[in-house]
Design a protein around this motif. Structure first.
Motif, PDB file in Angstrom:
ATOM      1  N   PRO A 109      10.530  10.425   0.658  1.00 61.85           N
ATOM      2  CA  PRO A 109      10.712  11.840   0.301  1.00 61.85           C
ATOM      3  C   PRO A 109      10.152  12.180  -1.069  1.00 61.85           C
ATOM      4  O   PRO A 109       9.884  13.344  -1.357  1.00 61.85           O
ATOM      5  CB  PRO A 109      12.240  12.016   0.341  1.00 61.85           C
ATOM      6  N   TYR A 110       9.965  11.173  -1.923  1.00 61.13           N
ATOM      7  CA  TYR A 110       9.388  11.410  -3.250  1.00 61.13           C
ATOM      8  C   TYR A 110       7.972  10.847  -3.342  1.00 61.13           C
ATOM      9  O   TYR A 110       7.484  10.524  -4.421  1.00 61.13           O
ATOM     10  CB  TYR A 110      10.278  10.806  -4.340  1.00 61.13           C
ATOM     11  N   ALA A 111       7.309  10.739  -2.216  1.00 61.15           N
ATOM     12  CA  ALA A 111       5.937  10.221  -2.192  1.00 61.15           C
ATOM     13  C   ALA A 111       4.996  11.149  -2.959  1.00 61.15           C
ATOM     14  O   ALA A 111       5.211  12.361  -3.042  1.00 61.15           O
ATOM     15  CB  ALA A 111       5.455  10.066  -0.763  1.00 61.15           C
ATOM     16  N   SER A 112       3.941  10.554  -3.487  1.00 64.96           N
ATOM     17  CA  SER A 112       2.933  11.329  -4.215  1.00 64.96           C
ATOM     18  C   SER A 112       2.030  12.094  -3.251  1.00 64.96           C
ATOM     19  O   SER A 112       1.588  11.560  -2.239  1.00 64.96           O
ATOM     20  CB  SER A 112       2.067  10.387  -5.062  1.00 64.96           C
ATOM     21  N   HIS A 113       1.786  13.348  -3.595  1.00 68.47           N
ATOM     22  CA  HIS A 113       0.785  14.156  -2.890  1.00 68.47           C
ATOM     23  C   HIS A 113      -0.280  14.637  -3.873  1.00 68.47           C
ATOM     24  O   HIS A 113      -1.029  15.564  -3.581  1.00 68.47           O
ATOM     25  CB  HIS A 113       1.459  15.352  -2.204  1.00 68.47           C
ATOM     26  N   VAL A 114      -0.342  13.967  -5.016  1.00 74.83           N
ATOM     27  CA  VAL A 114      -1.255  14.369  -6.082  1.00 74.83           C
ATOM     28  C   VAL A 114      -2.687  14.030  -5.703  1.00 74.83           C
ATOM     29  O   VAL A 114      -2.975  12.971  -5.141  1.00 74.83           O
ATOM     30  CB  VAL A 114      -0.877  13.658  -7.406  1.00 74.83           C
ATOM     31  N   ARG A 115      -3.565  14.956  -6.021  1.00 82.55           N
ATOM     32  CA  ARG A 115      -5.007  14.721  -5.918  1.00 82.55           C
ATOM     33  C   ARG A 115      -5.678  15.239  -7.185  1.00 82.55           C
ATOM     34  O   ARG A 115      -5.220  16.197  -7.799  1.00 82.55           O
ATOM     35  CB  ARG A 115      -5.602  15.428  -4.691  1.00 82.55           C
ATOM     36  N   THR A 116      -6.753  14.591  -7.557  1.00 82.48           N
ATOM     37  CA  THR A 116      -7.502  15.036  -8.724  1.00 82.48           C
ATOM     38  C   THR A 116      -8.266  16.308  -8.384  1.00 82.48           C
ATOM     39  O   THR A 116      -8.306  16.752  -7.229  1.00 82.48           O
ATOM     40  CB  THR A 116      -8.488  13.958  -9.189  1.00 82.48           C
ATOM     41  N   LYS A 117      -8.906  16.884  -9.390  1.00 83.94           N
ATOM     42  CA  LYS A 117      -9.706  18.085  -9.153  1.00 83.94           C
ATOM     43  C   LYS A 117     -10.828  17.830  -8.168  1.00 83.94           C
ATOM     44  O   LYS A 117     -11.304  18.747  -7.486  1.00 83.94           O
ATOM     45  CB  LYS A 117     -10.272  18.592 -10.483  1.00 83.94           C
ATOM     46  N   ASP A 118     -11.260  16.572  -8.075  1.00 89.82           N
ATOM     47  CA  ASP A 118     -12.320  16.205  -7.131  1.00 89.82           C
ATOM     48  C   ASP A 118     -11.780  15.807  -5.764  1.00 89.82           C
ATOM     49  O   ASP A 118     -12.539  15.363  -4.899  1.00 89.82           O
ATOM     50  CB  ASP A 118     -13.144  15.036  -7.697  1.00 89.82           C
ATOM     51  N   GLY A 119     -10.475  15.957  -5.571  1.00 92.23           N
ATOM     52  CA  GLY A 119      -9.886  15.644  -4.282  1.00 92.23           C
ATOM     53  C   GLY A 119      -9.493  14.197  -4.095  1.00 92.23           C
ATOM     54  O   GLY A 119      -9.109  13.788  -2.985  1.00 92.23           O
ATOM     55  N   GLU A 120      -9.540  13.384  -5.166  1.00 88.21           N
ATOM     56  CA  GLU A 120      -9.206  11.977  -5.049  1.00 88.21           C
ATOM     57  C   GLU A 120      -7.690  11.804  -5.047  1.00 88.21           C
ATOM     58  O   GLU A 120      -6.985  12.347  -5.899  1.00 88.21           O
ATOM     59  CB  GLU A 120      -9.814  11.209  -6.226  1.00 88.21           C
ATOM     60  N   PRO A 121      -7.140  11.039  -4.089  1.00 88.92           N
ATOM     61  CA  PRO A 121      -5.691  10.835  -4.062  1.00 88.92           C
ATOM     62  C   PRO A 121      -5.246   9.936  -5.204  1.00 88.92           C
ATOM     63  O   PRO A 121      -6.018   9.121  -5.716  1.00 88.92           O
ATOM     64  CB  PRO A 121      -5.464  10.169  -2.705  1.00 88.92           C
ATOM     65  N   VAL A 122      -3.994  10.079  -5.602  1.00 90.42           N
ATOM     66  CA  VAL A 122      -3.441   9.283  -6.695  1.00 90.42           C
ATOM     67  C   VAL A 122      -2.055   8.785  -6.280  1.00 90.42           C
ATOM     68  O   VAL A 122      -1.241   9.554  -5.767  1.00 90.42           O
ATOM     69  CB  VAL A 122      -3.329  10.085  -8.010  1.00 90.42           C
ATOM     70  N   MET A 123      -1.785   7.503  -6.522  1.00 86.65           N
ATOM     71  CA  MET A 123      -0.503   6.903  -6.147  1.00 86.65           C
ATOM     72  C   MET A 123      -0.130   5.795  -7.121  1.00 86.65           C
ATOM     73  O   MET A 123      -0.999   5.064  -7.594  1.00 86.65           O
ATOM     74  CB  MET A 123      -0.591   6.315  -4.732  1.00 86.65           C
ATOM     75  N   HIS A 124       1.164   5.660  -7.369  1.00 89.35           N
ATOM     76  CA  HIS A 124       1.650   4.499  -8.105  1.00 89.35           C
ATOM     77  C   HIS A 124       1.766   3.339  -7.120  1.00 89.35           C
ATOM     78  O   HIS A 124       2.865   2.944  -6.713  1.00 89.35           O
ATOM     79  CB  HIS A 124       2.993   4.791  -8.776  1.00 89.35           C
ATOM     80  N   ALA A 125       0.624   2.784  -6.753  1.00 85.82           N
ATOM     81  CA  ALA A 125       0.576   1.718  -5.754  1.00 85.82           C
ATOM     82  C   ALA A 125       0.711   0.337  -6.370  1.00 85.82           C
ATOM     83  O   ALA A 125       0.579  -0.662  -5.670  1.00 85.82           O
ATOM     84  CB  ALA A 125      -0.735   1.810  -4.968  1.00 85.82           C
ATOM     85  N   CYS A 126       0.954   0.258  -7.679  1.00 88.17           N
ATOM     86  CA  CYS A 126       1.054  -1.036  -8.342  1.00 88.17           C
ATOM     87  C   CYS A 126       2.378  -1.212  -9.078  1.00 88.17           C
ATOM     88  O   CYS A 126       2.576  -2.198  -9.775  1.00 88.17           O
ATOM     89  CB  CYS A 126      -0.112  -1.236  -9.307  1.00 88.17           C
ATOM     90  N   GLY A 127       3.264  -0.237  -8.965  1.00 89.80           N
ATOM     91  CA  GLY A 127       4.572  -0.372  -9.586  1.00 89.80           C
ATOM     92  C   GLY A 127       4.646  -0.035 -11.055  1.00 89.80           C
ATOM     93  O   GLY A 127       5.645  -0.322 -11.705  1.00 89.80           O
ATOM     94  N   HIS A 128       3.627   0.612 -11.595  1.00 92.64           N
ATOM     95  CA  HIS A 128       3.671   0.939 -13.014  1.00 92.64           C
ATOM     96  C   HIS A 128       4.732   1.997 -13.326  1.00 92.64           C
ATOM     97  O   HIS A 128       5.182   2.098 -14.472  1.00 92.64           O
ATOM     98  CB  HIS A 128       2.298   1.410 -13.496  1.00 92.64           C
ATOM     99  N   ASP A 129       5.128   2.774 -12.318  1.00 91.24           N
ATOM    100  CA  ASP A 129       6.234   3.703 -12.513  1.00 91.24           C
ATOM    101  C   ASP A 129       7.543   2.944 -12.720  1.00 91.24           C
ATOM    102  O   ASP A 129       8.378   3.328 -13.534  1.00 91.24           O
ATOM    103  CB  ASP A 129       6.348   4.675 -11.342  1.00 91.24           C
TER     104      ASP A 129
END
Length: 442
Positions: A109-129
């Motif tokens: 439910p708190y998944a990332s839906h962020v995309r850059t201005k160029d449409g690139e998806p962004v995710m904390h896929a490495c646990g840095h959060d």
């Protein structure tokens, strides 16, 4: 801290650390709601390397509220917080803050839906959060419990780890010259181990790495007239195949090494032979000298293949980023491992294995006059149900069936990871700081 740069002091008596940890971690339940809130916010709003302004501001705000003296925008979006609490060692606690260009598929439910201005998806896929939230939590715990320790805590929120540029940028900006050289540097990373498990490895914990960009030059022509060309696609293919012989024929069999061509770009249409080809290569080695040999072999092979193909001009071979092997200081690593064993129990520790992934954390070991002791360990974050359902009987067997770092399915157990991550970093910090009951020789 003094010029002799001794190892952090050893705890006197088996119960000293545990008693102090109880005093500090008695505040954990009060701190965890804010840690959880920060984690959820960072996971929903990840930022790529070099763009961590929002993340850095959230960390800096919490450090200031806890009483730390905070410097922002250090070496990029780096954050440095200092809390001085009497005479004693300086202990640097490091957490990285950046995310990856990965599209999240966890369904959380708190998944990332962020995309850059160029449409690139962004995710904390490495646990840095998780790293950043636990860093903030540990900083708050130590600030609330100053009677349990003596020394200086240096909290470092590091940007741009994924591009291997952030630690170097902070060091190049004069991290130790400005804030003092620490006596110990501590860092932890999430891993697809079960929540409550910890892995330590003496010596080399993670391979060193380098990213190499190769630009090959040819002579373009019509696809129907290849005799008029110097085809960079064929040249590139020859380079790719020949690079595979470095590990198999130039590196001793007992020396771990990886050479992978992960990017090959050339041309735009089937009937056009292009002028150029672009390759990008990742190199992983468990020894810095081997890394140097592999990089020299890459350059030699690329230049040789280009000459053999009759390329109109020499190729360009550029090392875009690199990091040395992540080598734990033996004495400091044993100290941290013993502290974790005392707090969590020895059954919580799993045997250490060499990770082929890389980190720029070892940059913090490069002190101005002498190496700085560093310790780096792994914290399990896999939910119990997922761990139990994974095939296999050993940790090594099970992790191969679980989403790991850089996977779009990487989903740490939220409550367990944050609690254990805060405990882990706090106990490790206390093992390096003086006890609060009385000053000790240093």
């Amino acid at each position: 801290m003094n010029d002799a740069h001794p190892q952090p002091p050893v705890e006197r008596g088996p119960s000293g650390l545990k008693a102090r940890a109880r005093r500090v971690l008695a505040h954990l339940d009060a701190v965890l709601p804010d840690v959880d809130s920060l984690y959820g916010d960072l996971h929903e709003h990840p930022e790529l390397s070099g763009h961590e302004a929002r993340t850095a501001a959230a960390l800096a705000k919490r450090l200031e509220a806890a009483g730390y003296t905070v410097s922002r925008d250090f070496g990029g979006h780096g954050v440095v917080g200092l809390l001085r609490n009497g005479d004693g060692p300086t202990v640097l606690l490091r957490g990285d803050m950046d995310a990856l260009p990965v599209e999240e598929r966890t369904g959380l439910p708190y998944a990332s839906h962020v995309r850059t201005k160029d449409g690139e998806p962004v995710m904390h896929a490495c646990g840095h959060d998780v790293h950043t939230a636990c860093l903030a939590g540990t900083a708050a715990l130590l600030a609330r419990s100053r009677d349990a320790w003596r020394g200086t805590v240096m909290v470092v929120g590091q940007p741009a780890e994924e591009t291997l540029q952030g630690a170097r940028a902070m060091m190049d900006a004069g991290l130790y010259a400005r804030f003092g050289t620490p006596d110990a540097v501590l860092g932890q990373h999430t891993a697809p181990l079960p929540v409550g498990a910890f892995m330590h490895r003496e010596g080399v914990a993670m391979m060193g790495s380098a990213s190499v960009r190769i630009r090959l030059f040819g002579r373009g022509a019509h696809g129907a007239q290849p005799e008029l060309s110097v085809d960079p696609v064929v040249l590139g293919a020859s380079v790719v195949l020949r690079l595979q012989t470095i590990v198999s024929r130039e590196v001793p069999p007992l020396e771990p090494a990886v050479v992978t061509v992960g990017h090959f770009q050339a041309g735009s249409r089937a009937n056009v032979i292009p002028d150029e080809a672009l390759l990008e290569v990742t190199v992983r080695t468990a020894d810095d000298a081997v890394q140097a040999r592999v990089l020299a072999a890459i350059e030699r092979i690329v230049k040789g293949e280009a000459a053999a193909a009759g390329a109109p001009k020499p190729p360009q071979v550029e090392v875009m980023a690199s990091t040395p092997v992540n080598r734990n200081d033996p004495a400091l690593l044993r100290r941290v491992r013993a502290a974790h064993a005392e707090w969590f129990g020895r059954d919580a520790l799993v045997p250490g294995v060499l990770a082929t992934a890389s980190e720029d954390f070892p940059r913090f070991a490069q002190g101005p006059e002498h190496p700085v002791p560093t310790a780096y360990w792994f914290v399990g974050v896999t939910p119990p149900h997922a761990w139990n359902a994974a095939p296999g009987t050993t940790p090594q067997q099970k992790v191969t069936h679980l989403p790991g770092p850089h996977s779009p399915l990487y989903a740490p157990d939220r409550a367990g990871s944050l609690r254990k991550g805060c405990e882990s970093l706090t106990v490790a910090a206390l093992s390096c700081l003086h006890g609060g009951e009385a000053p000790r020789d240093h």
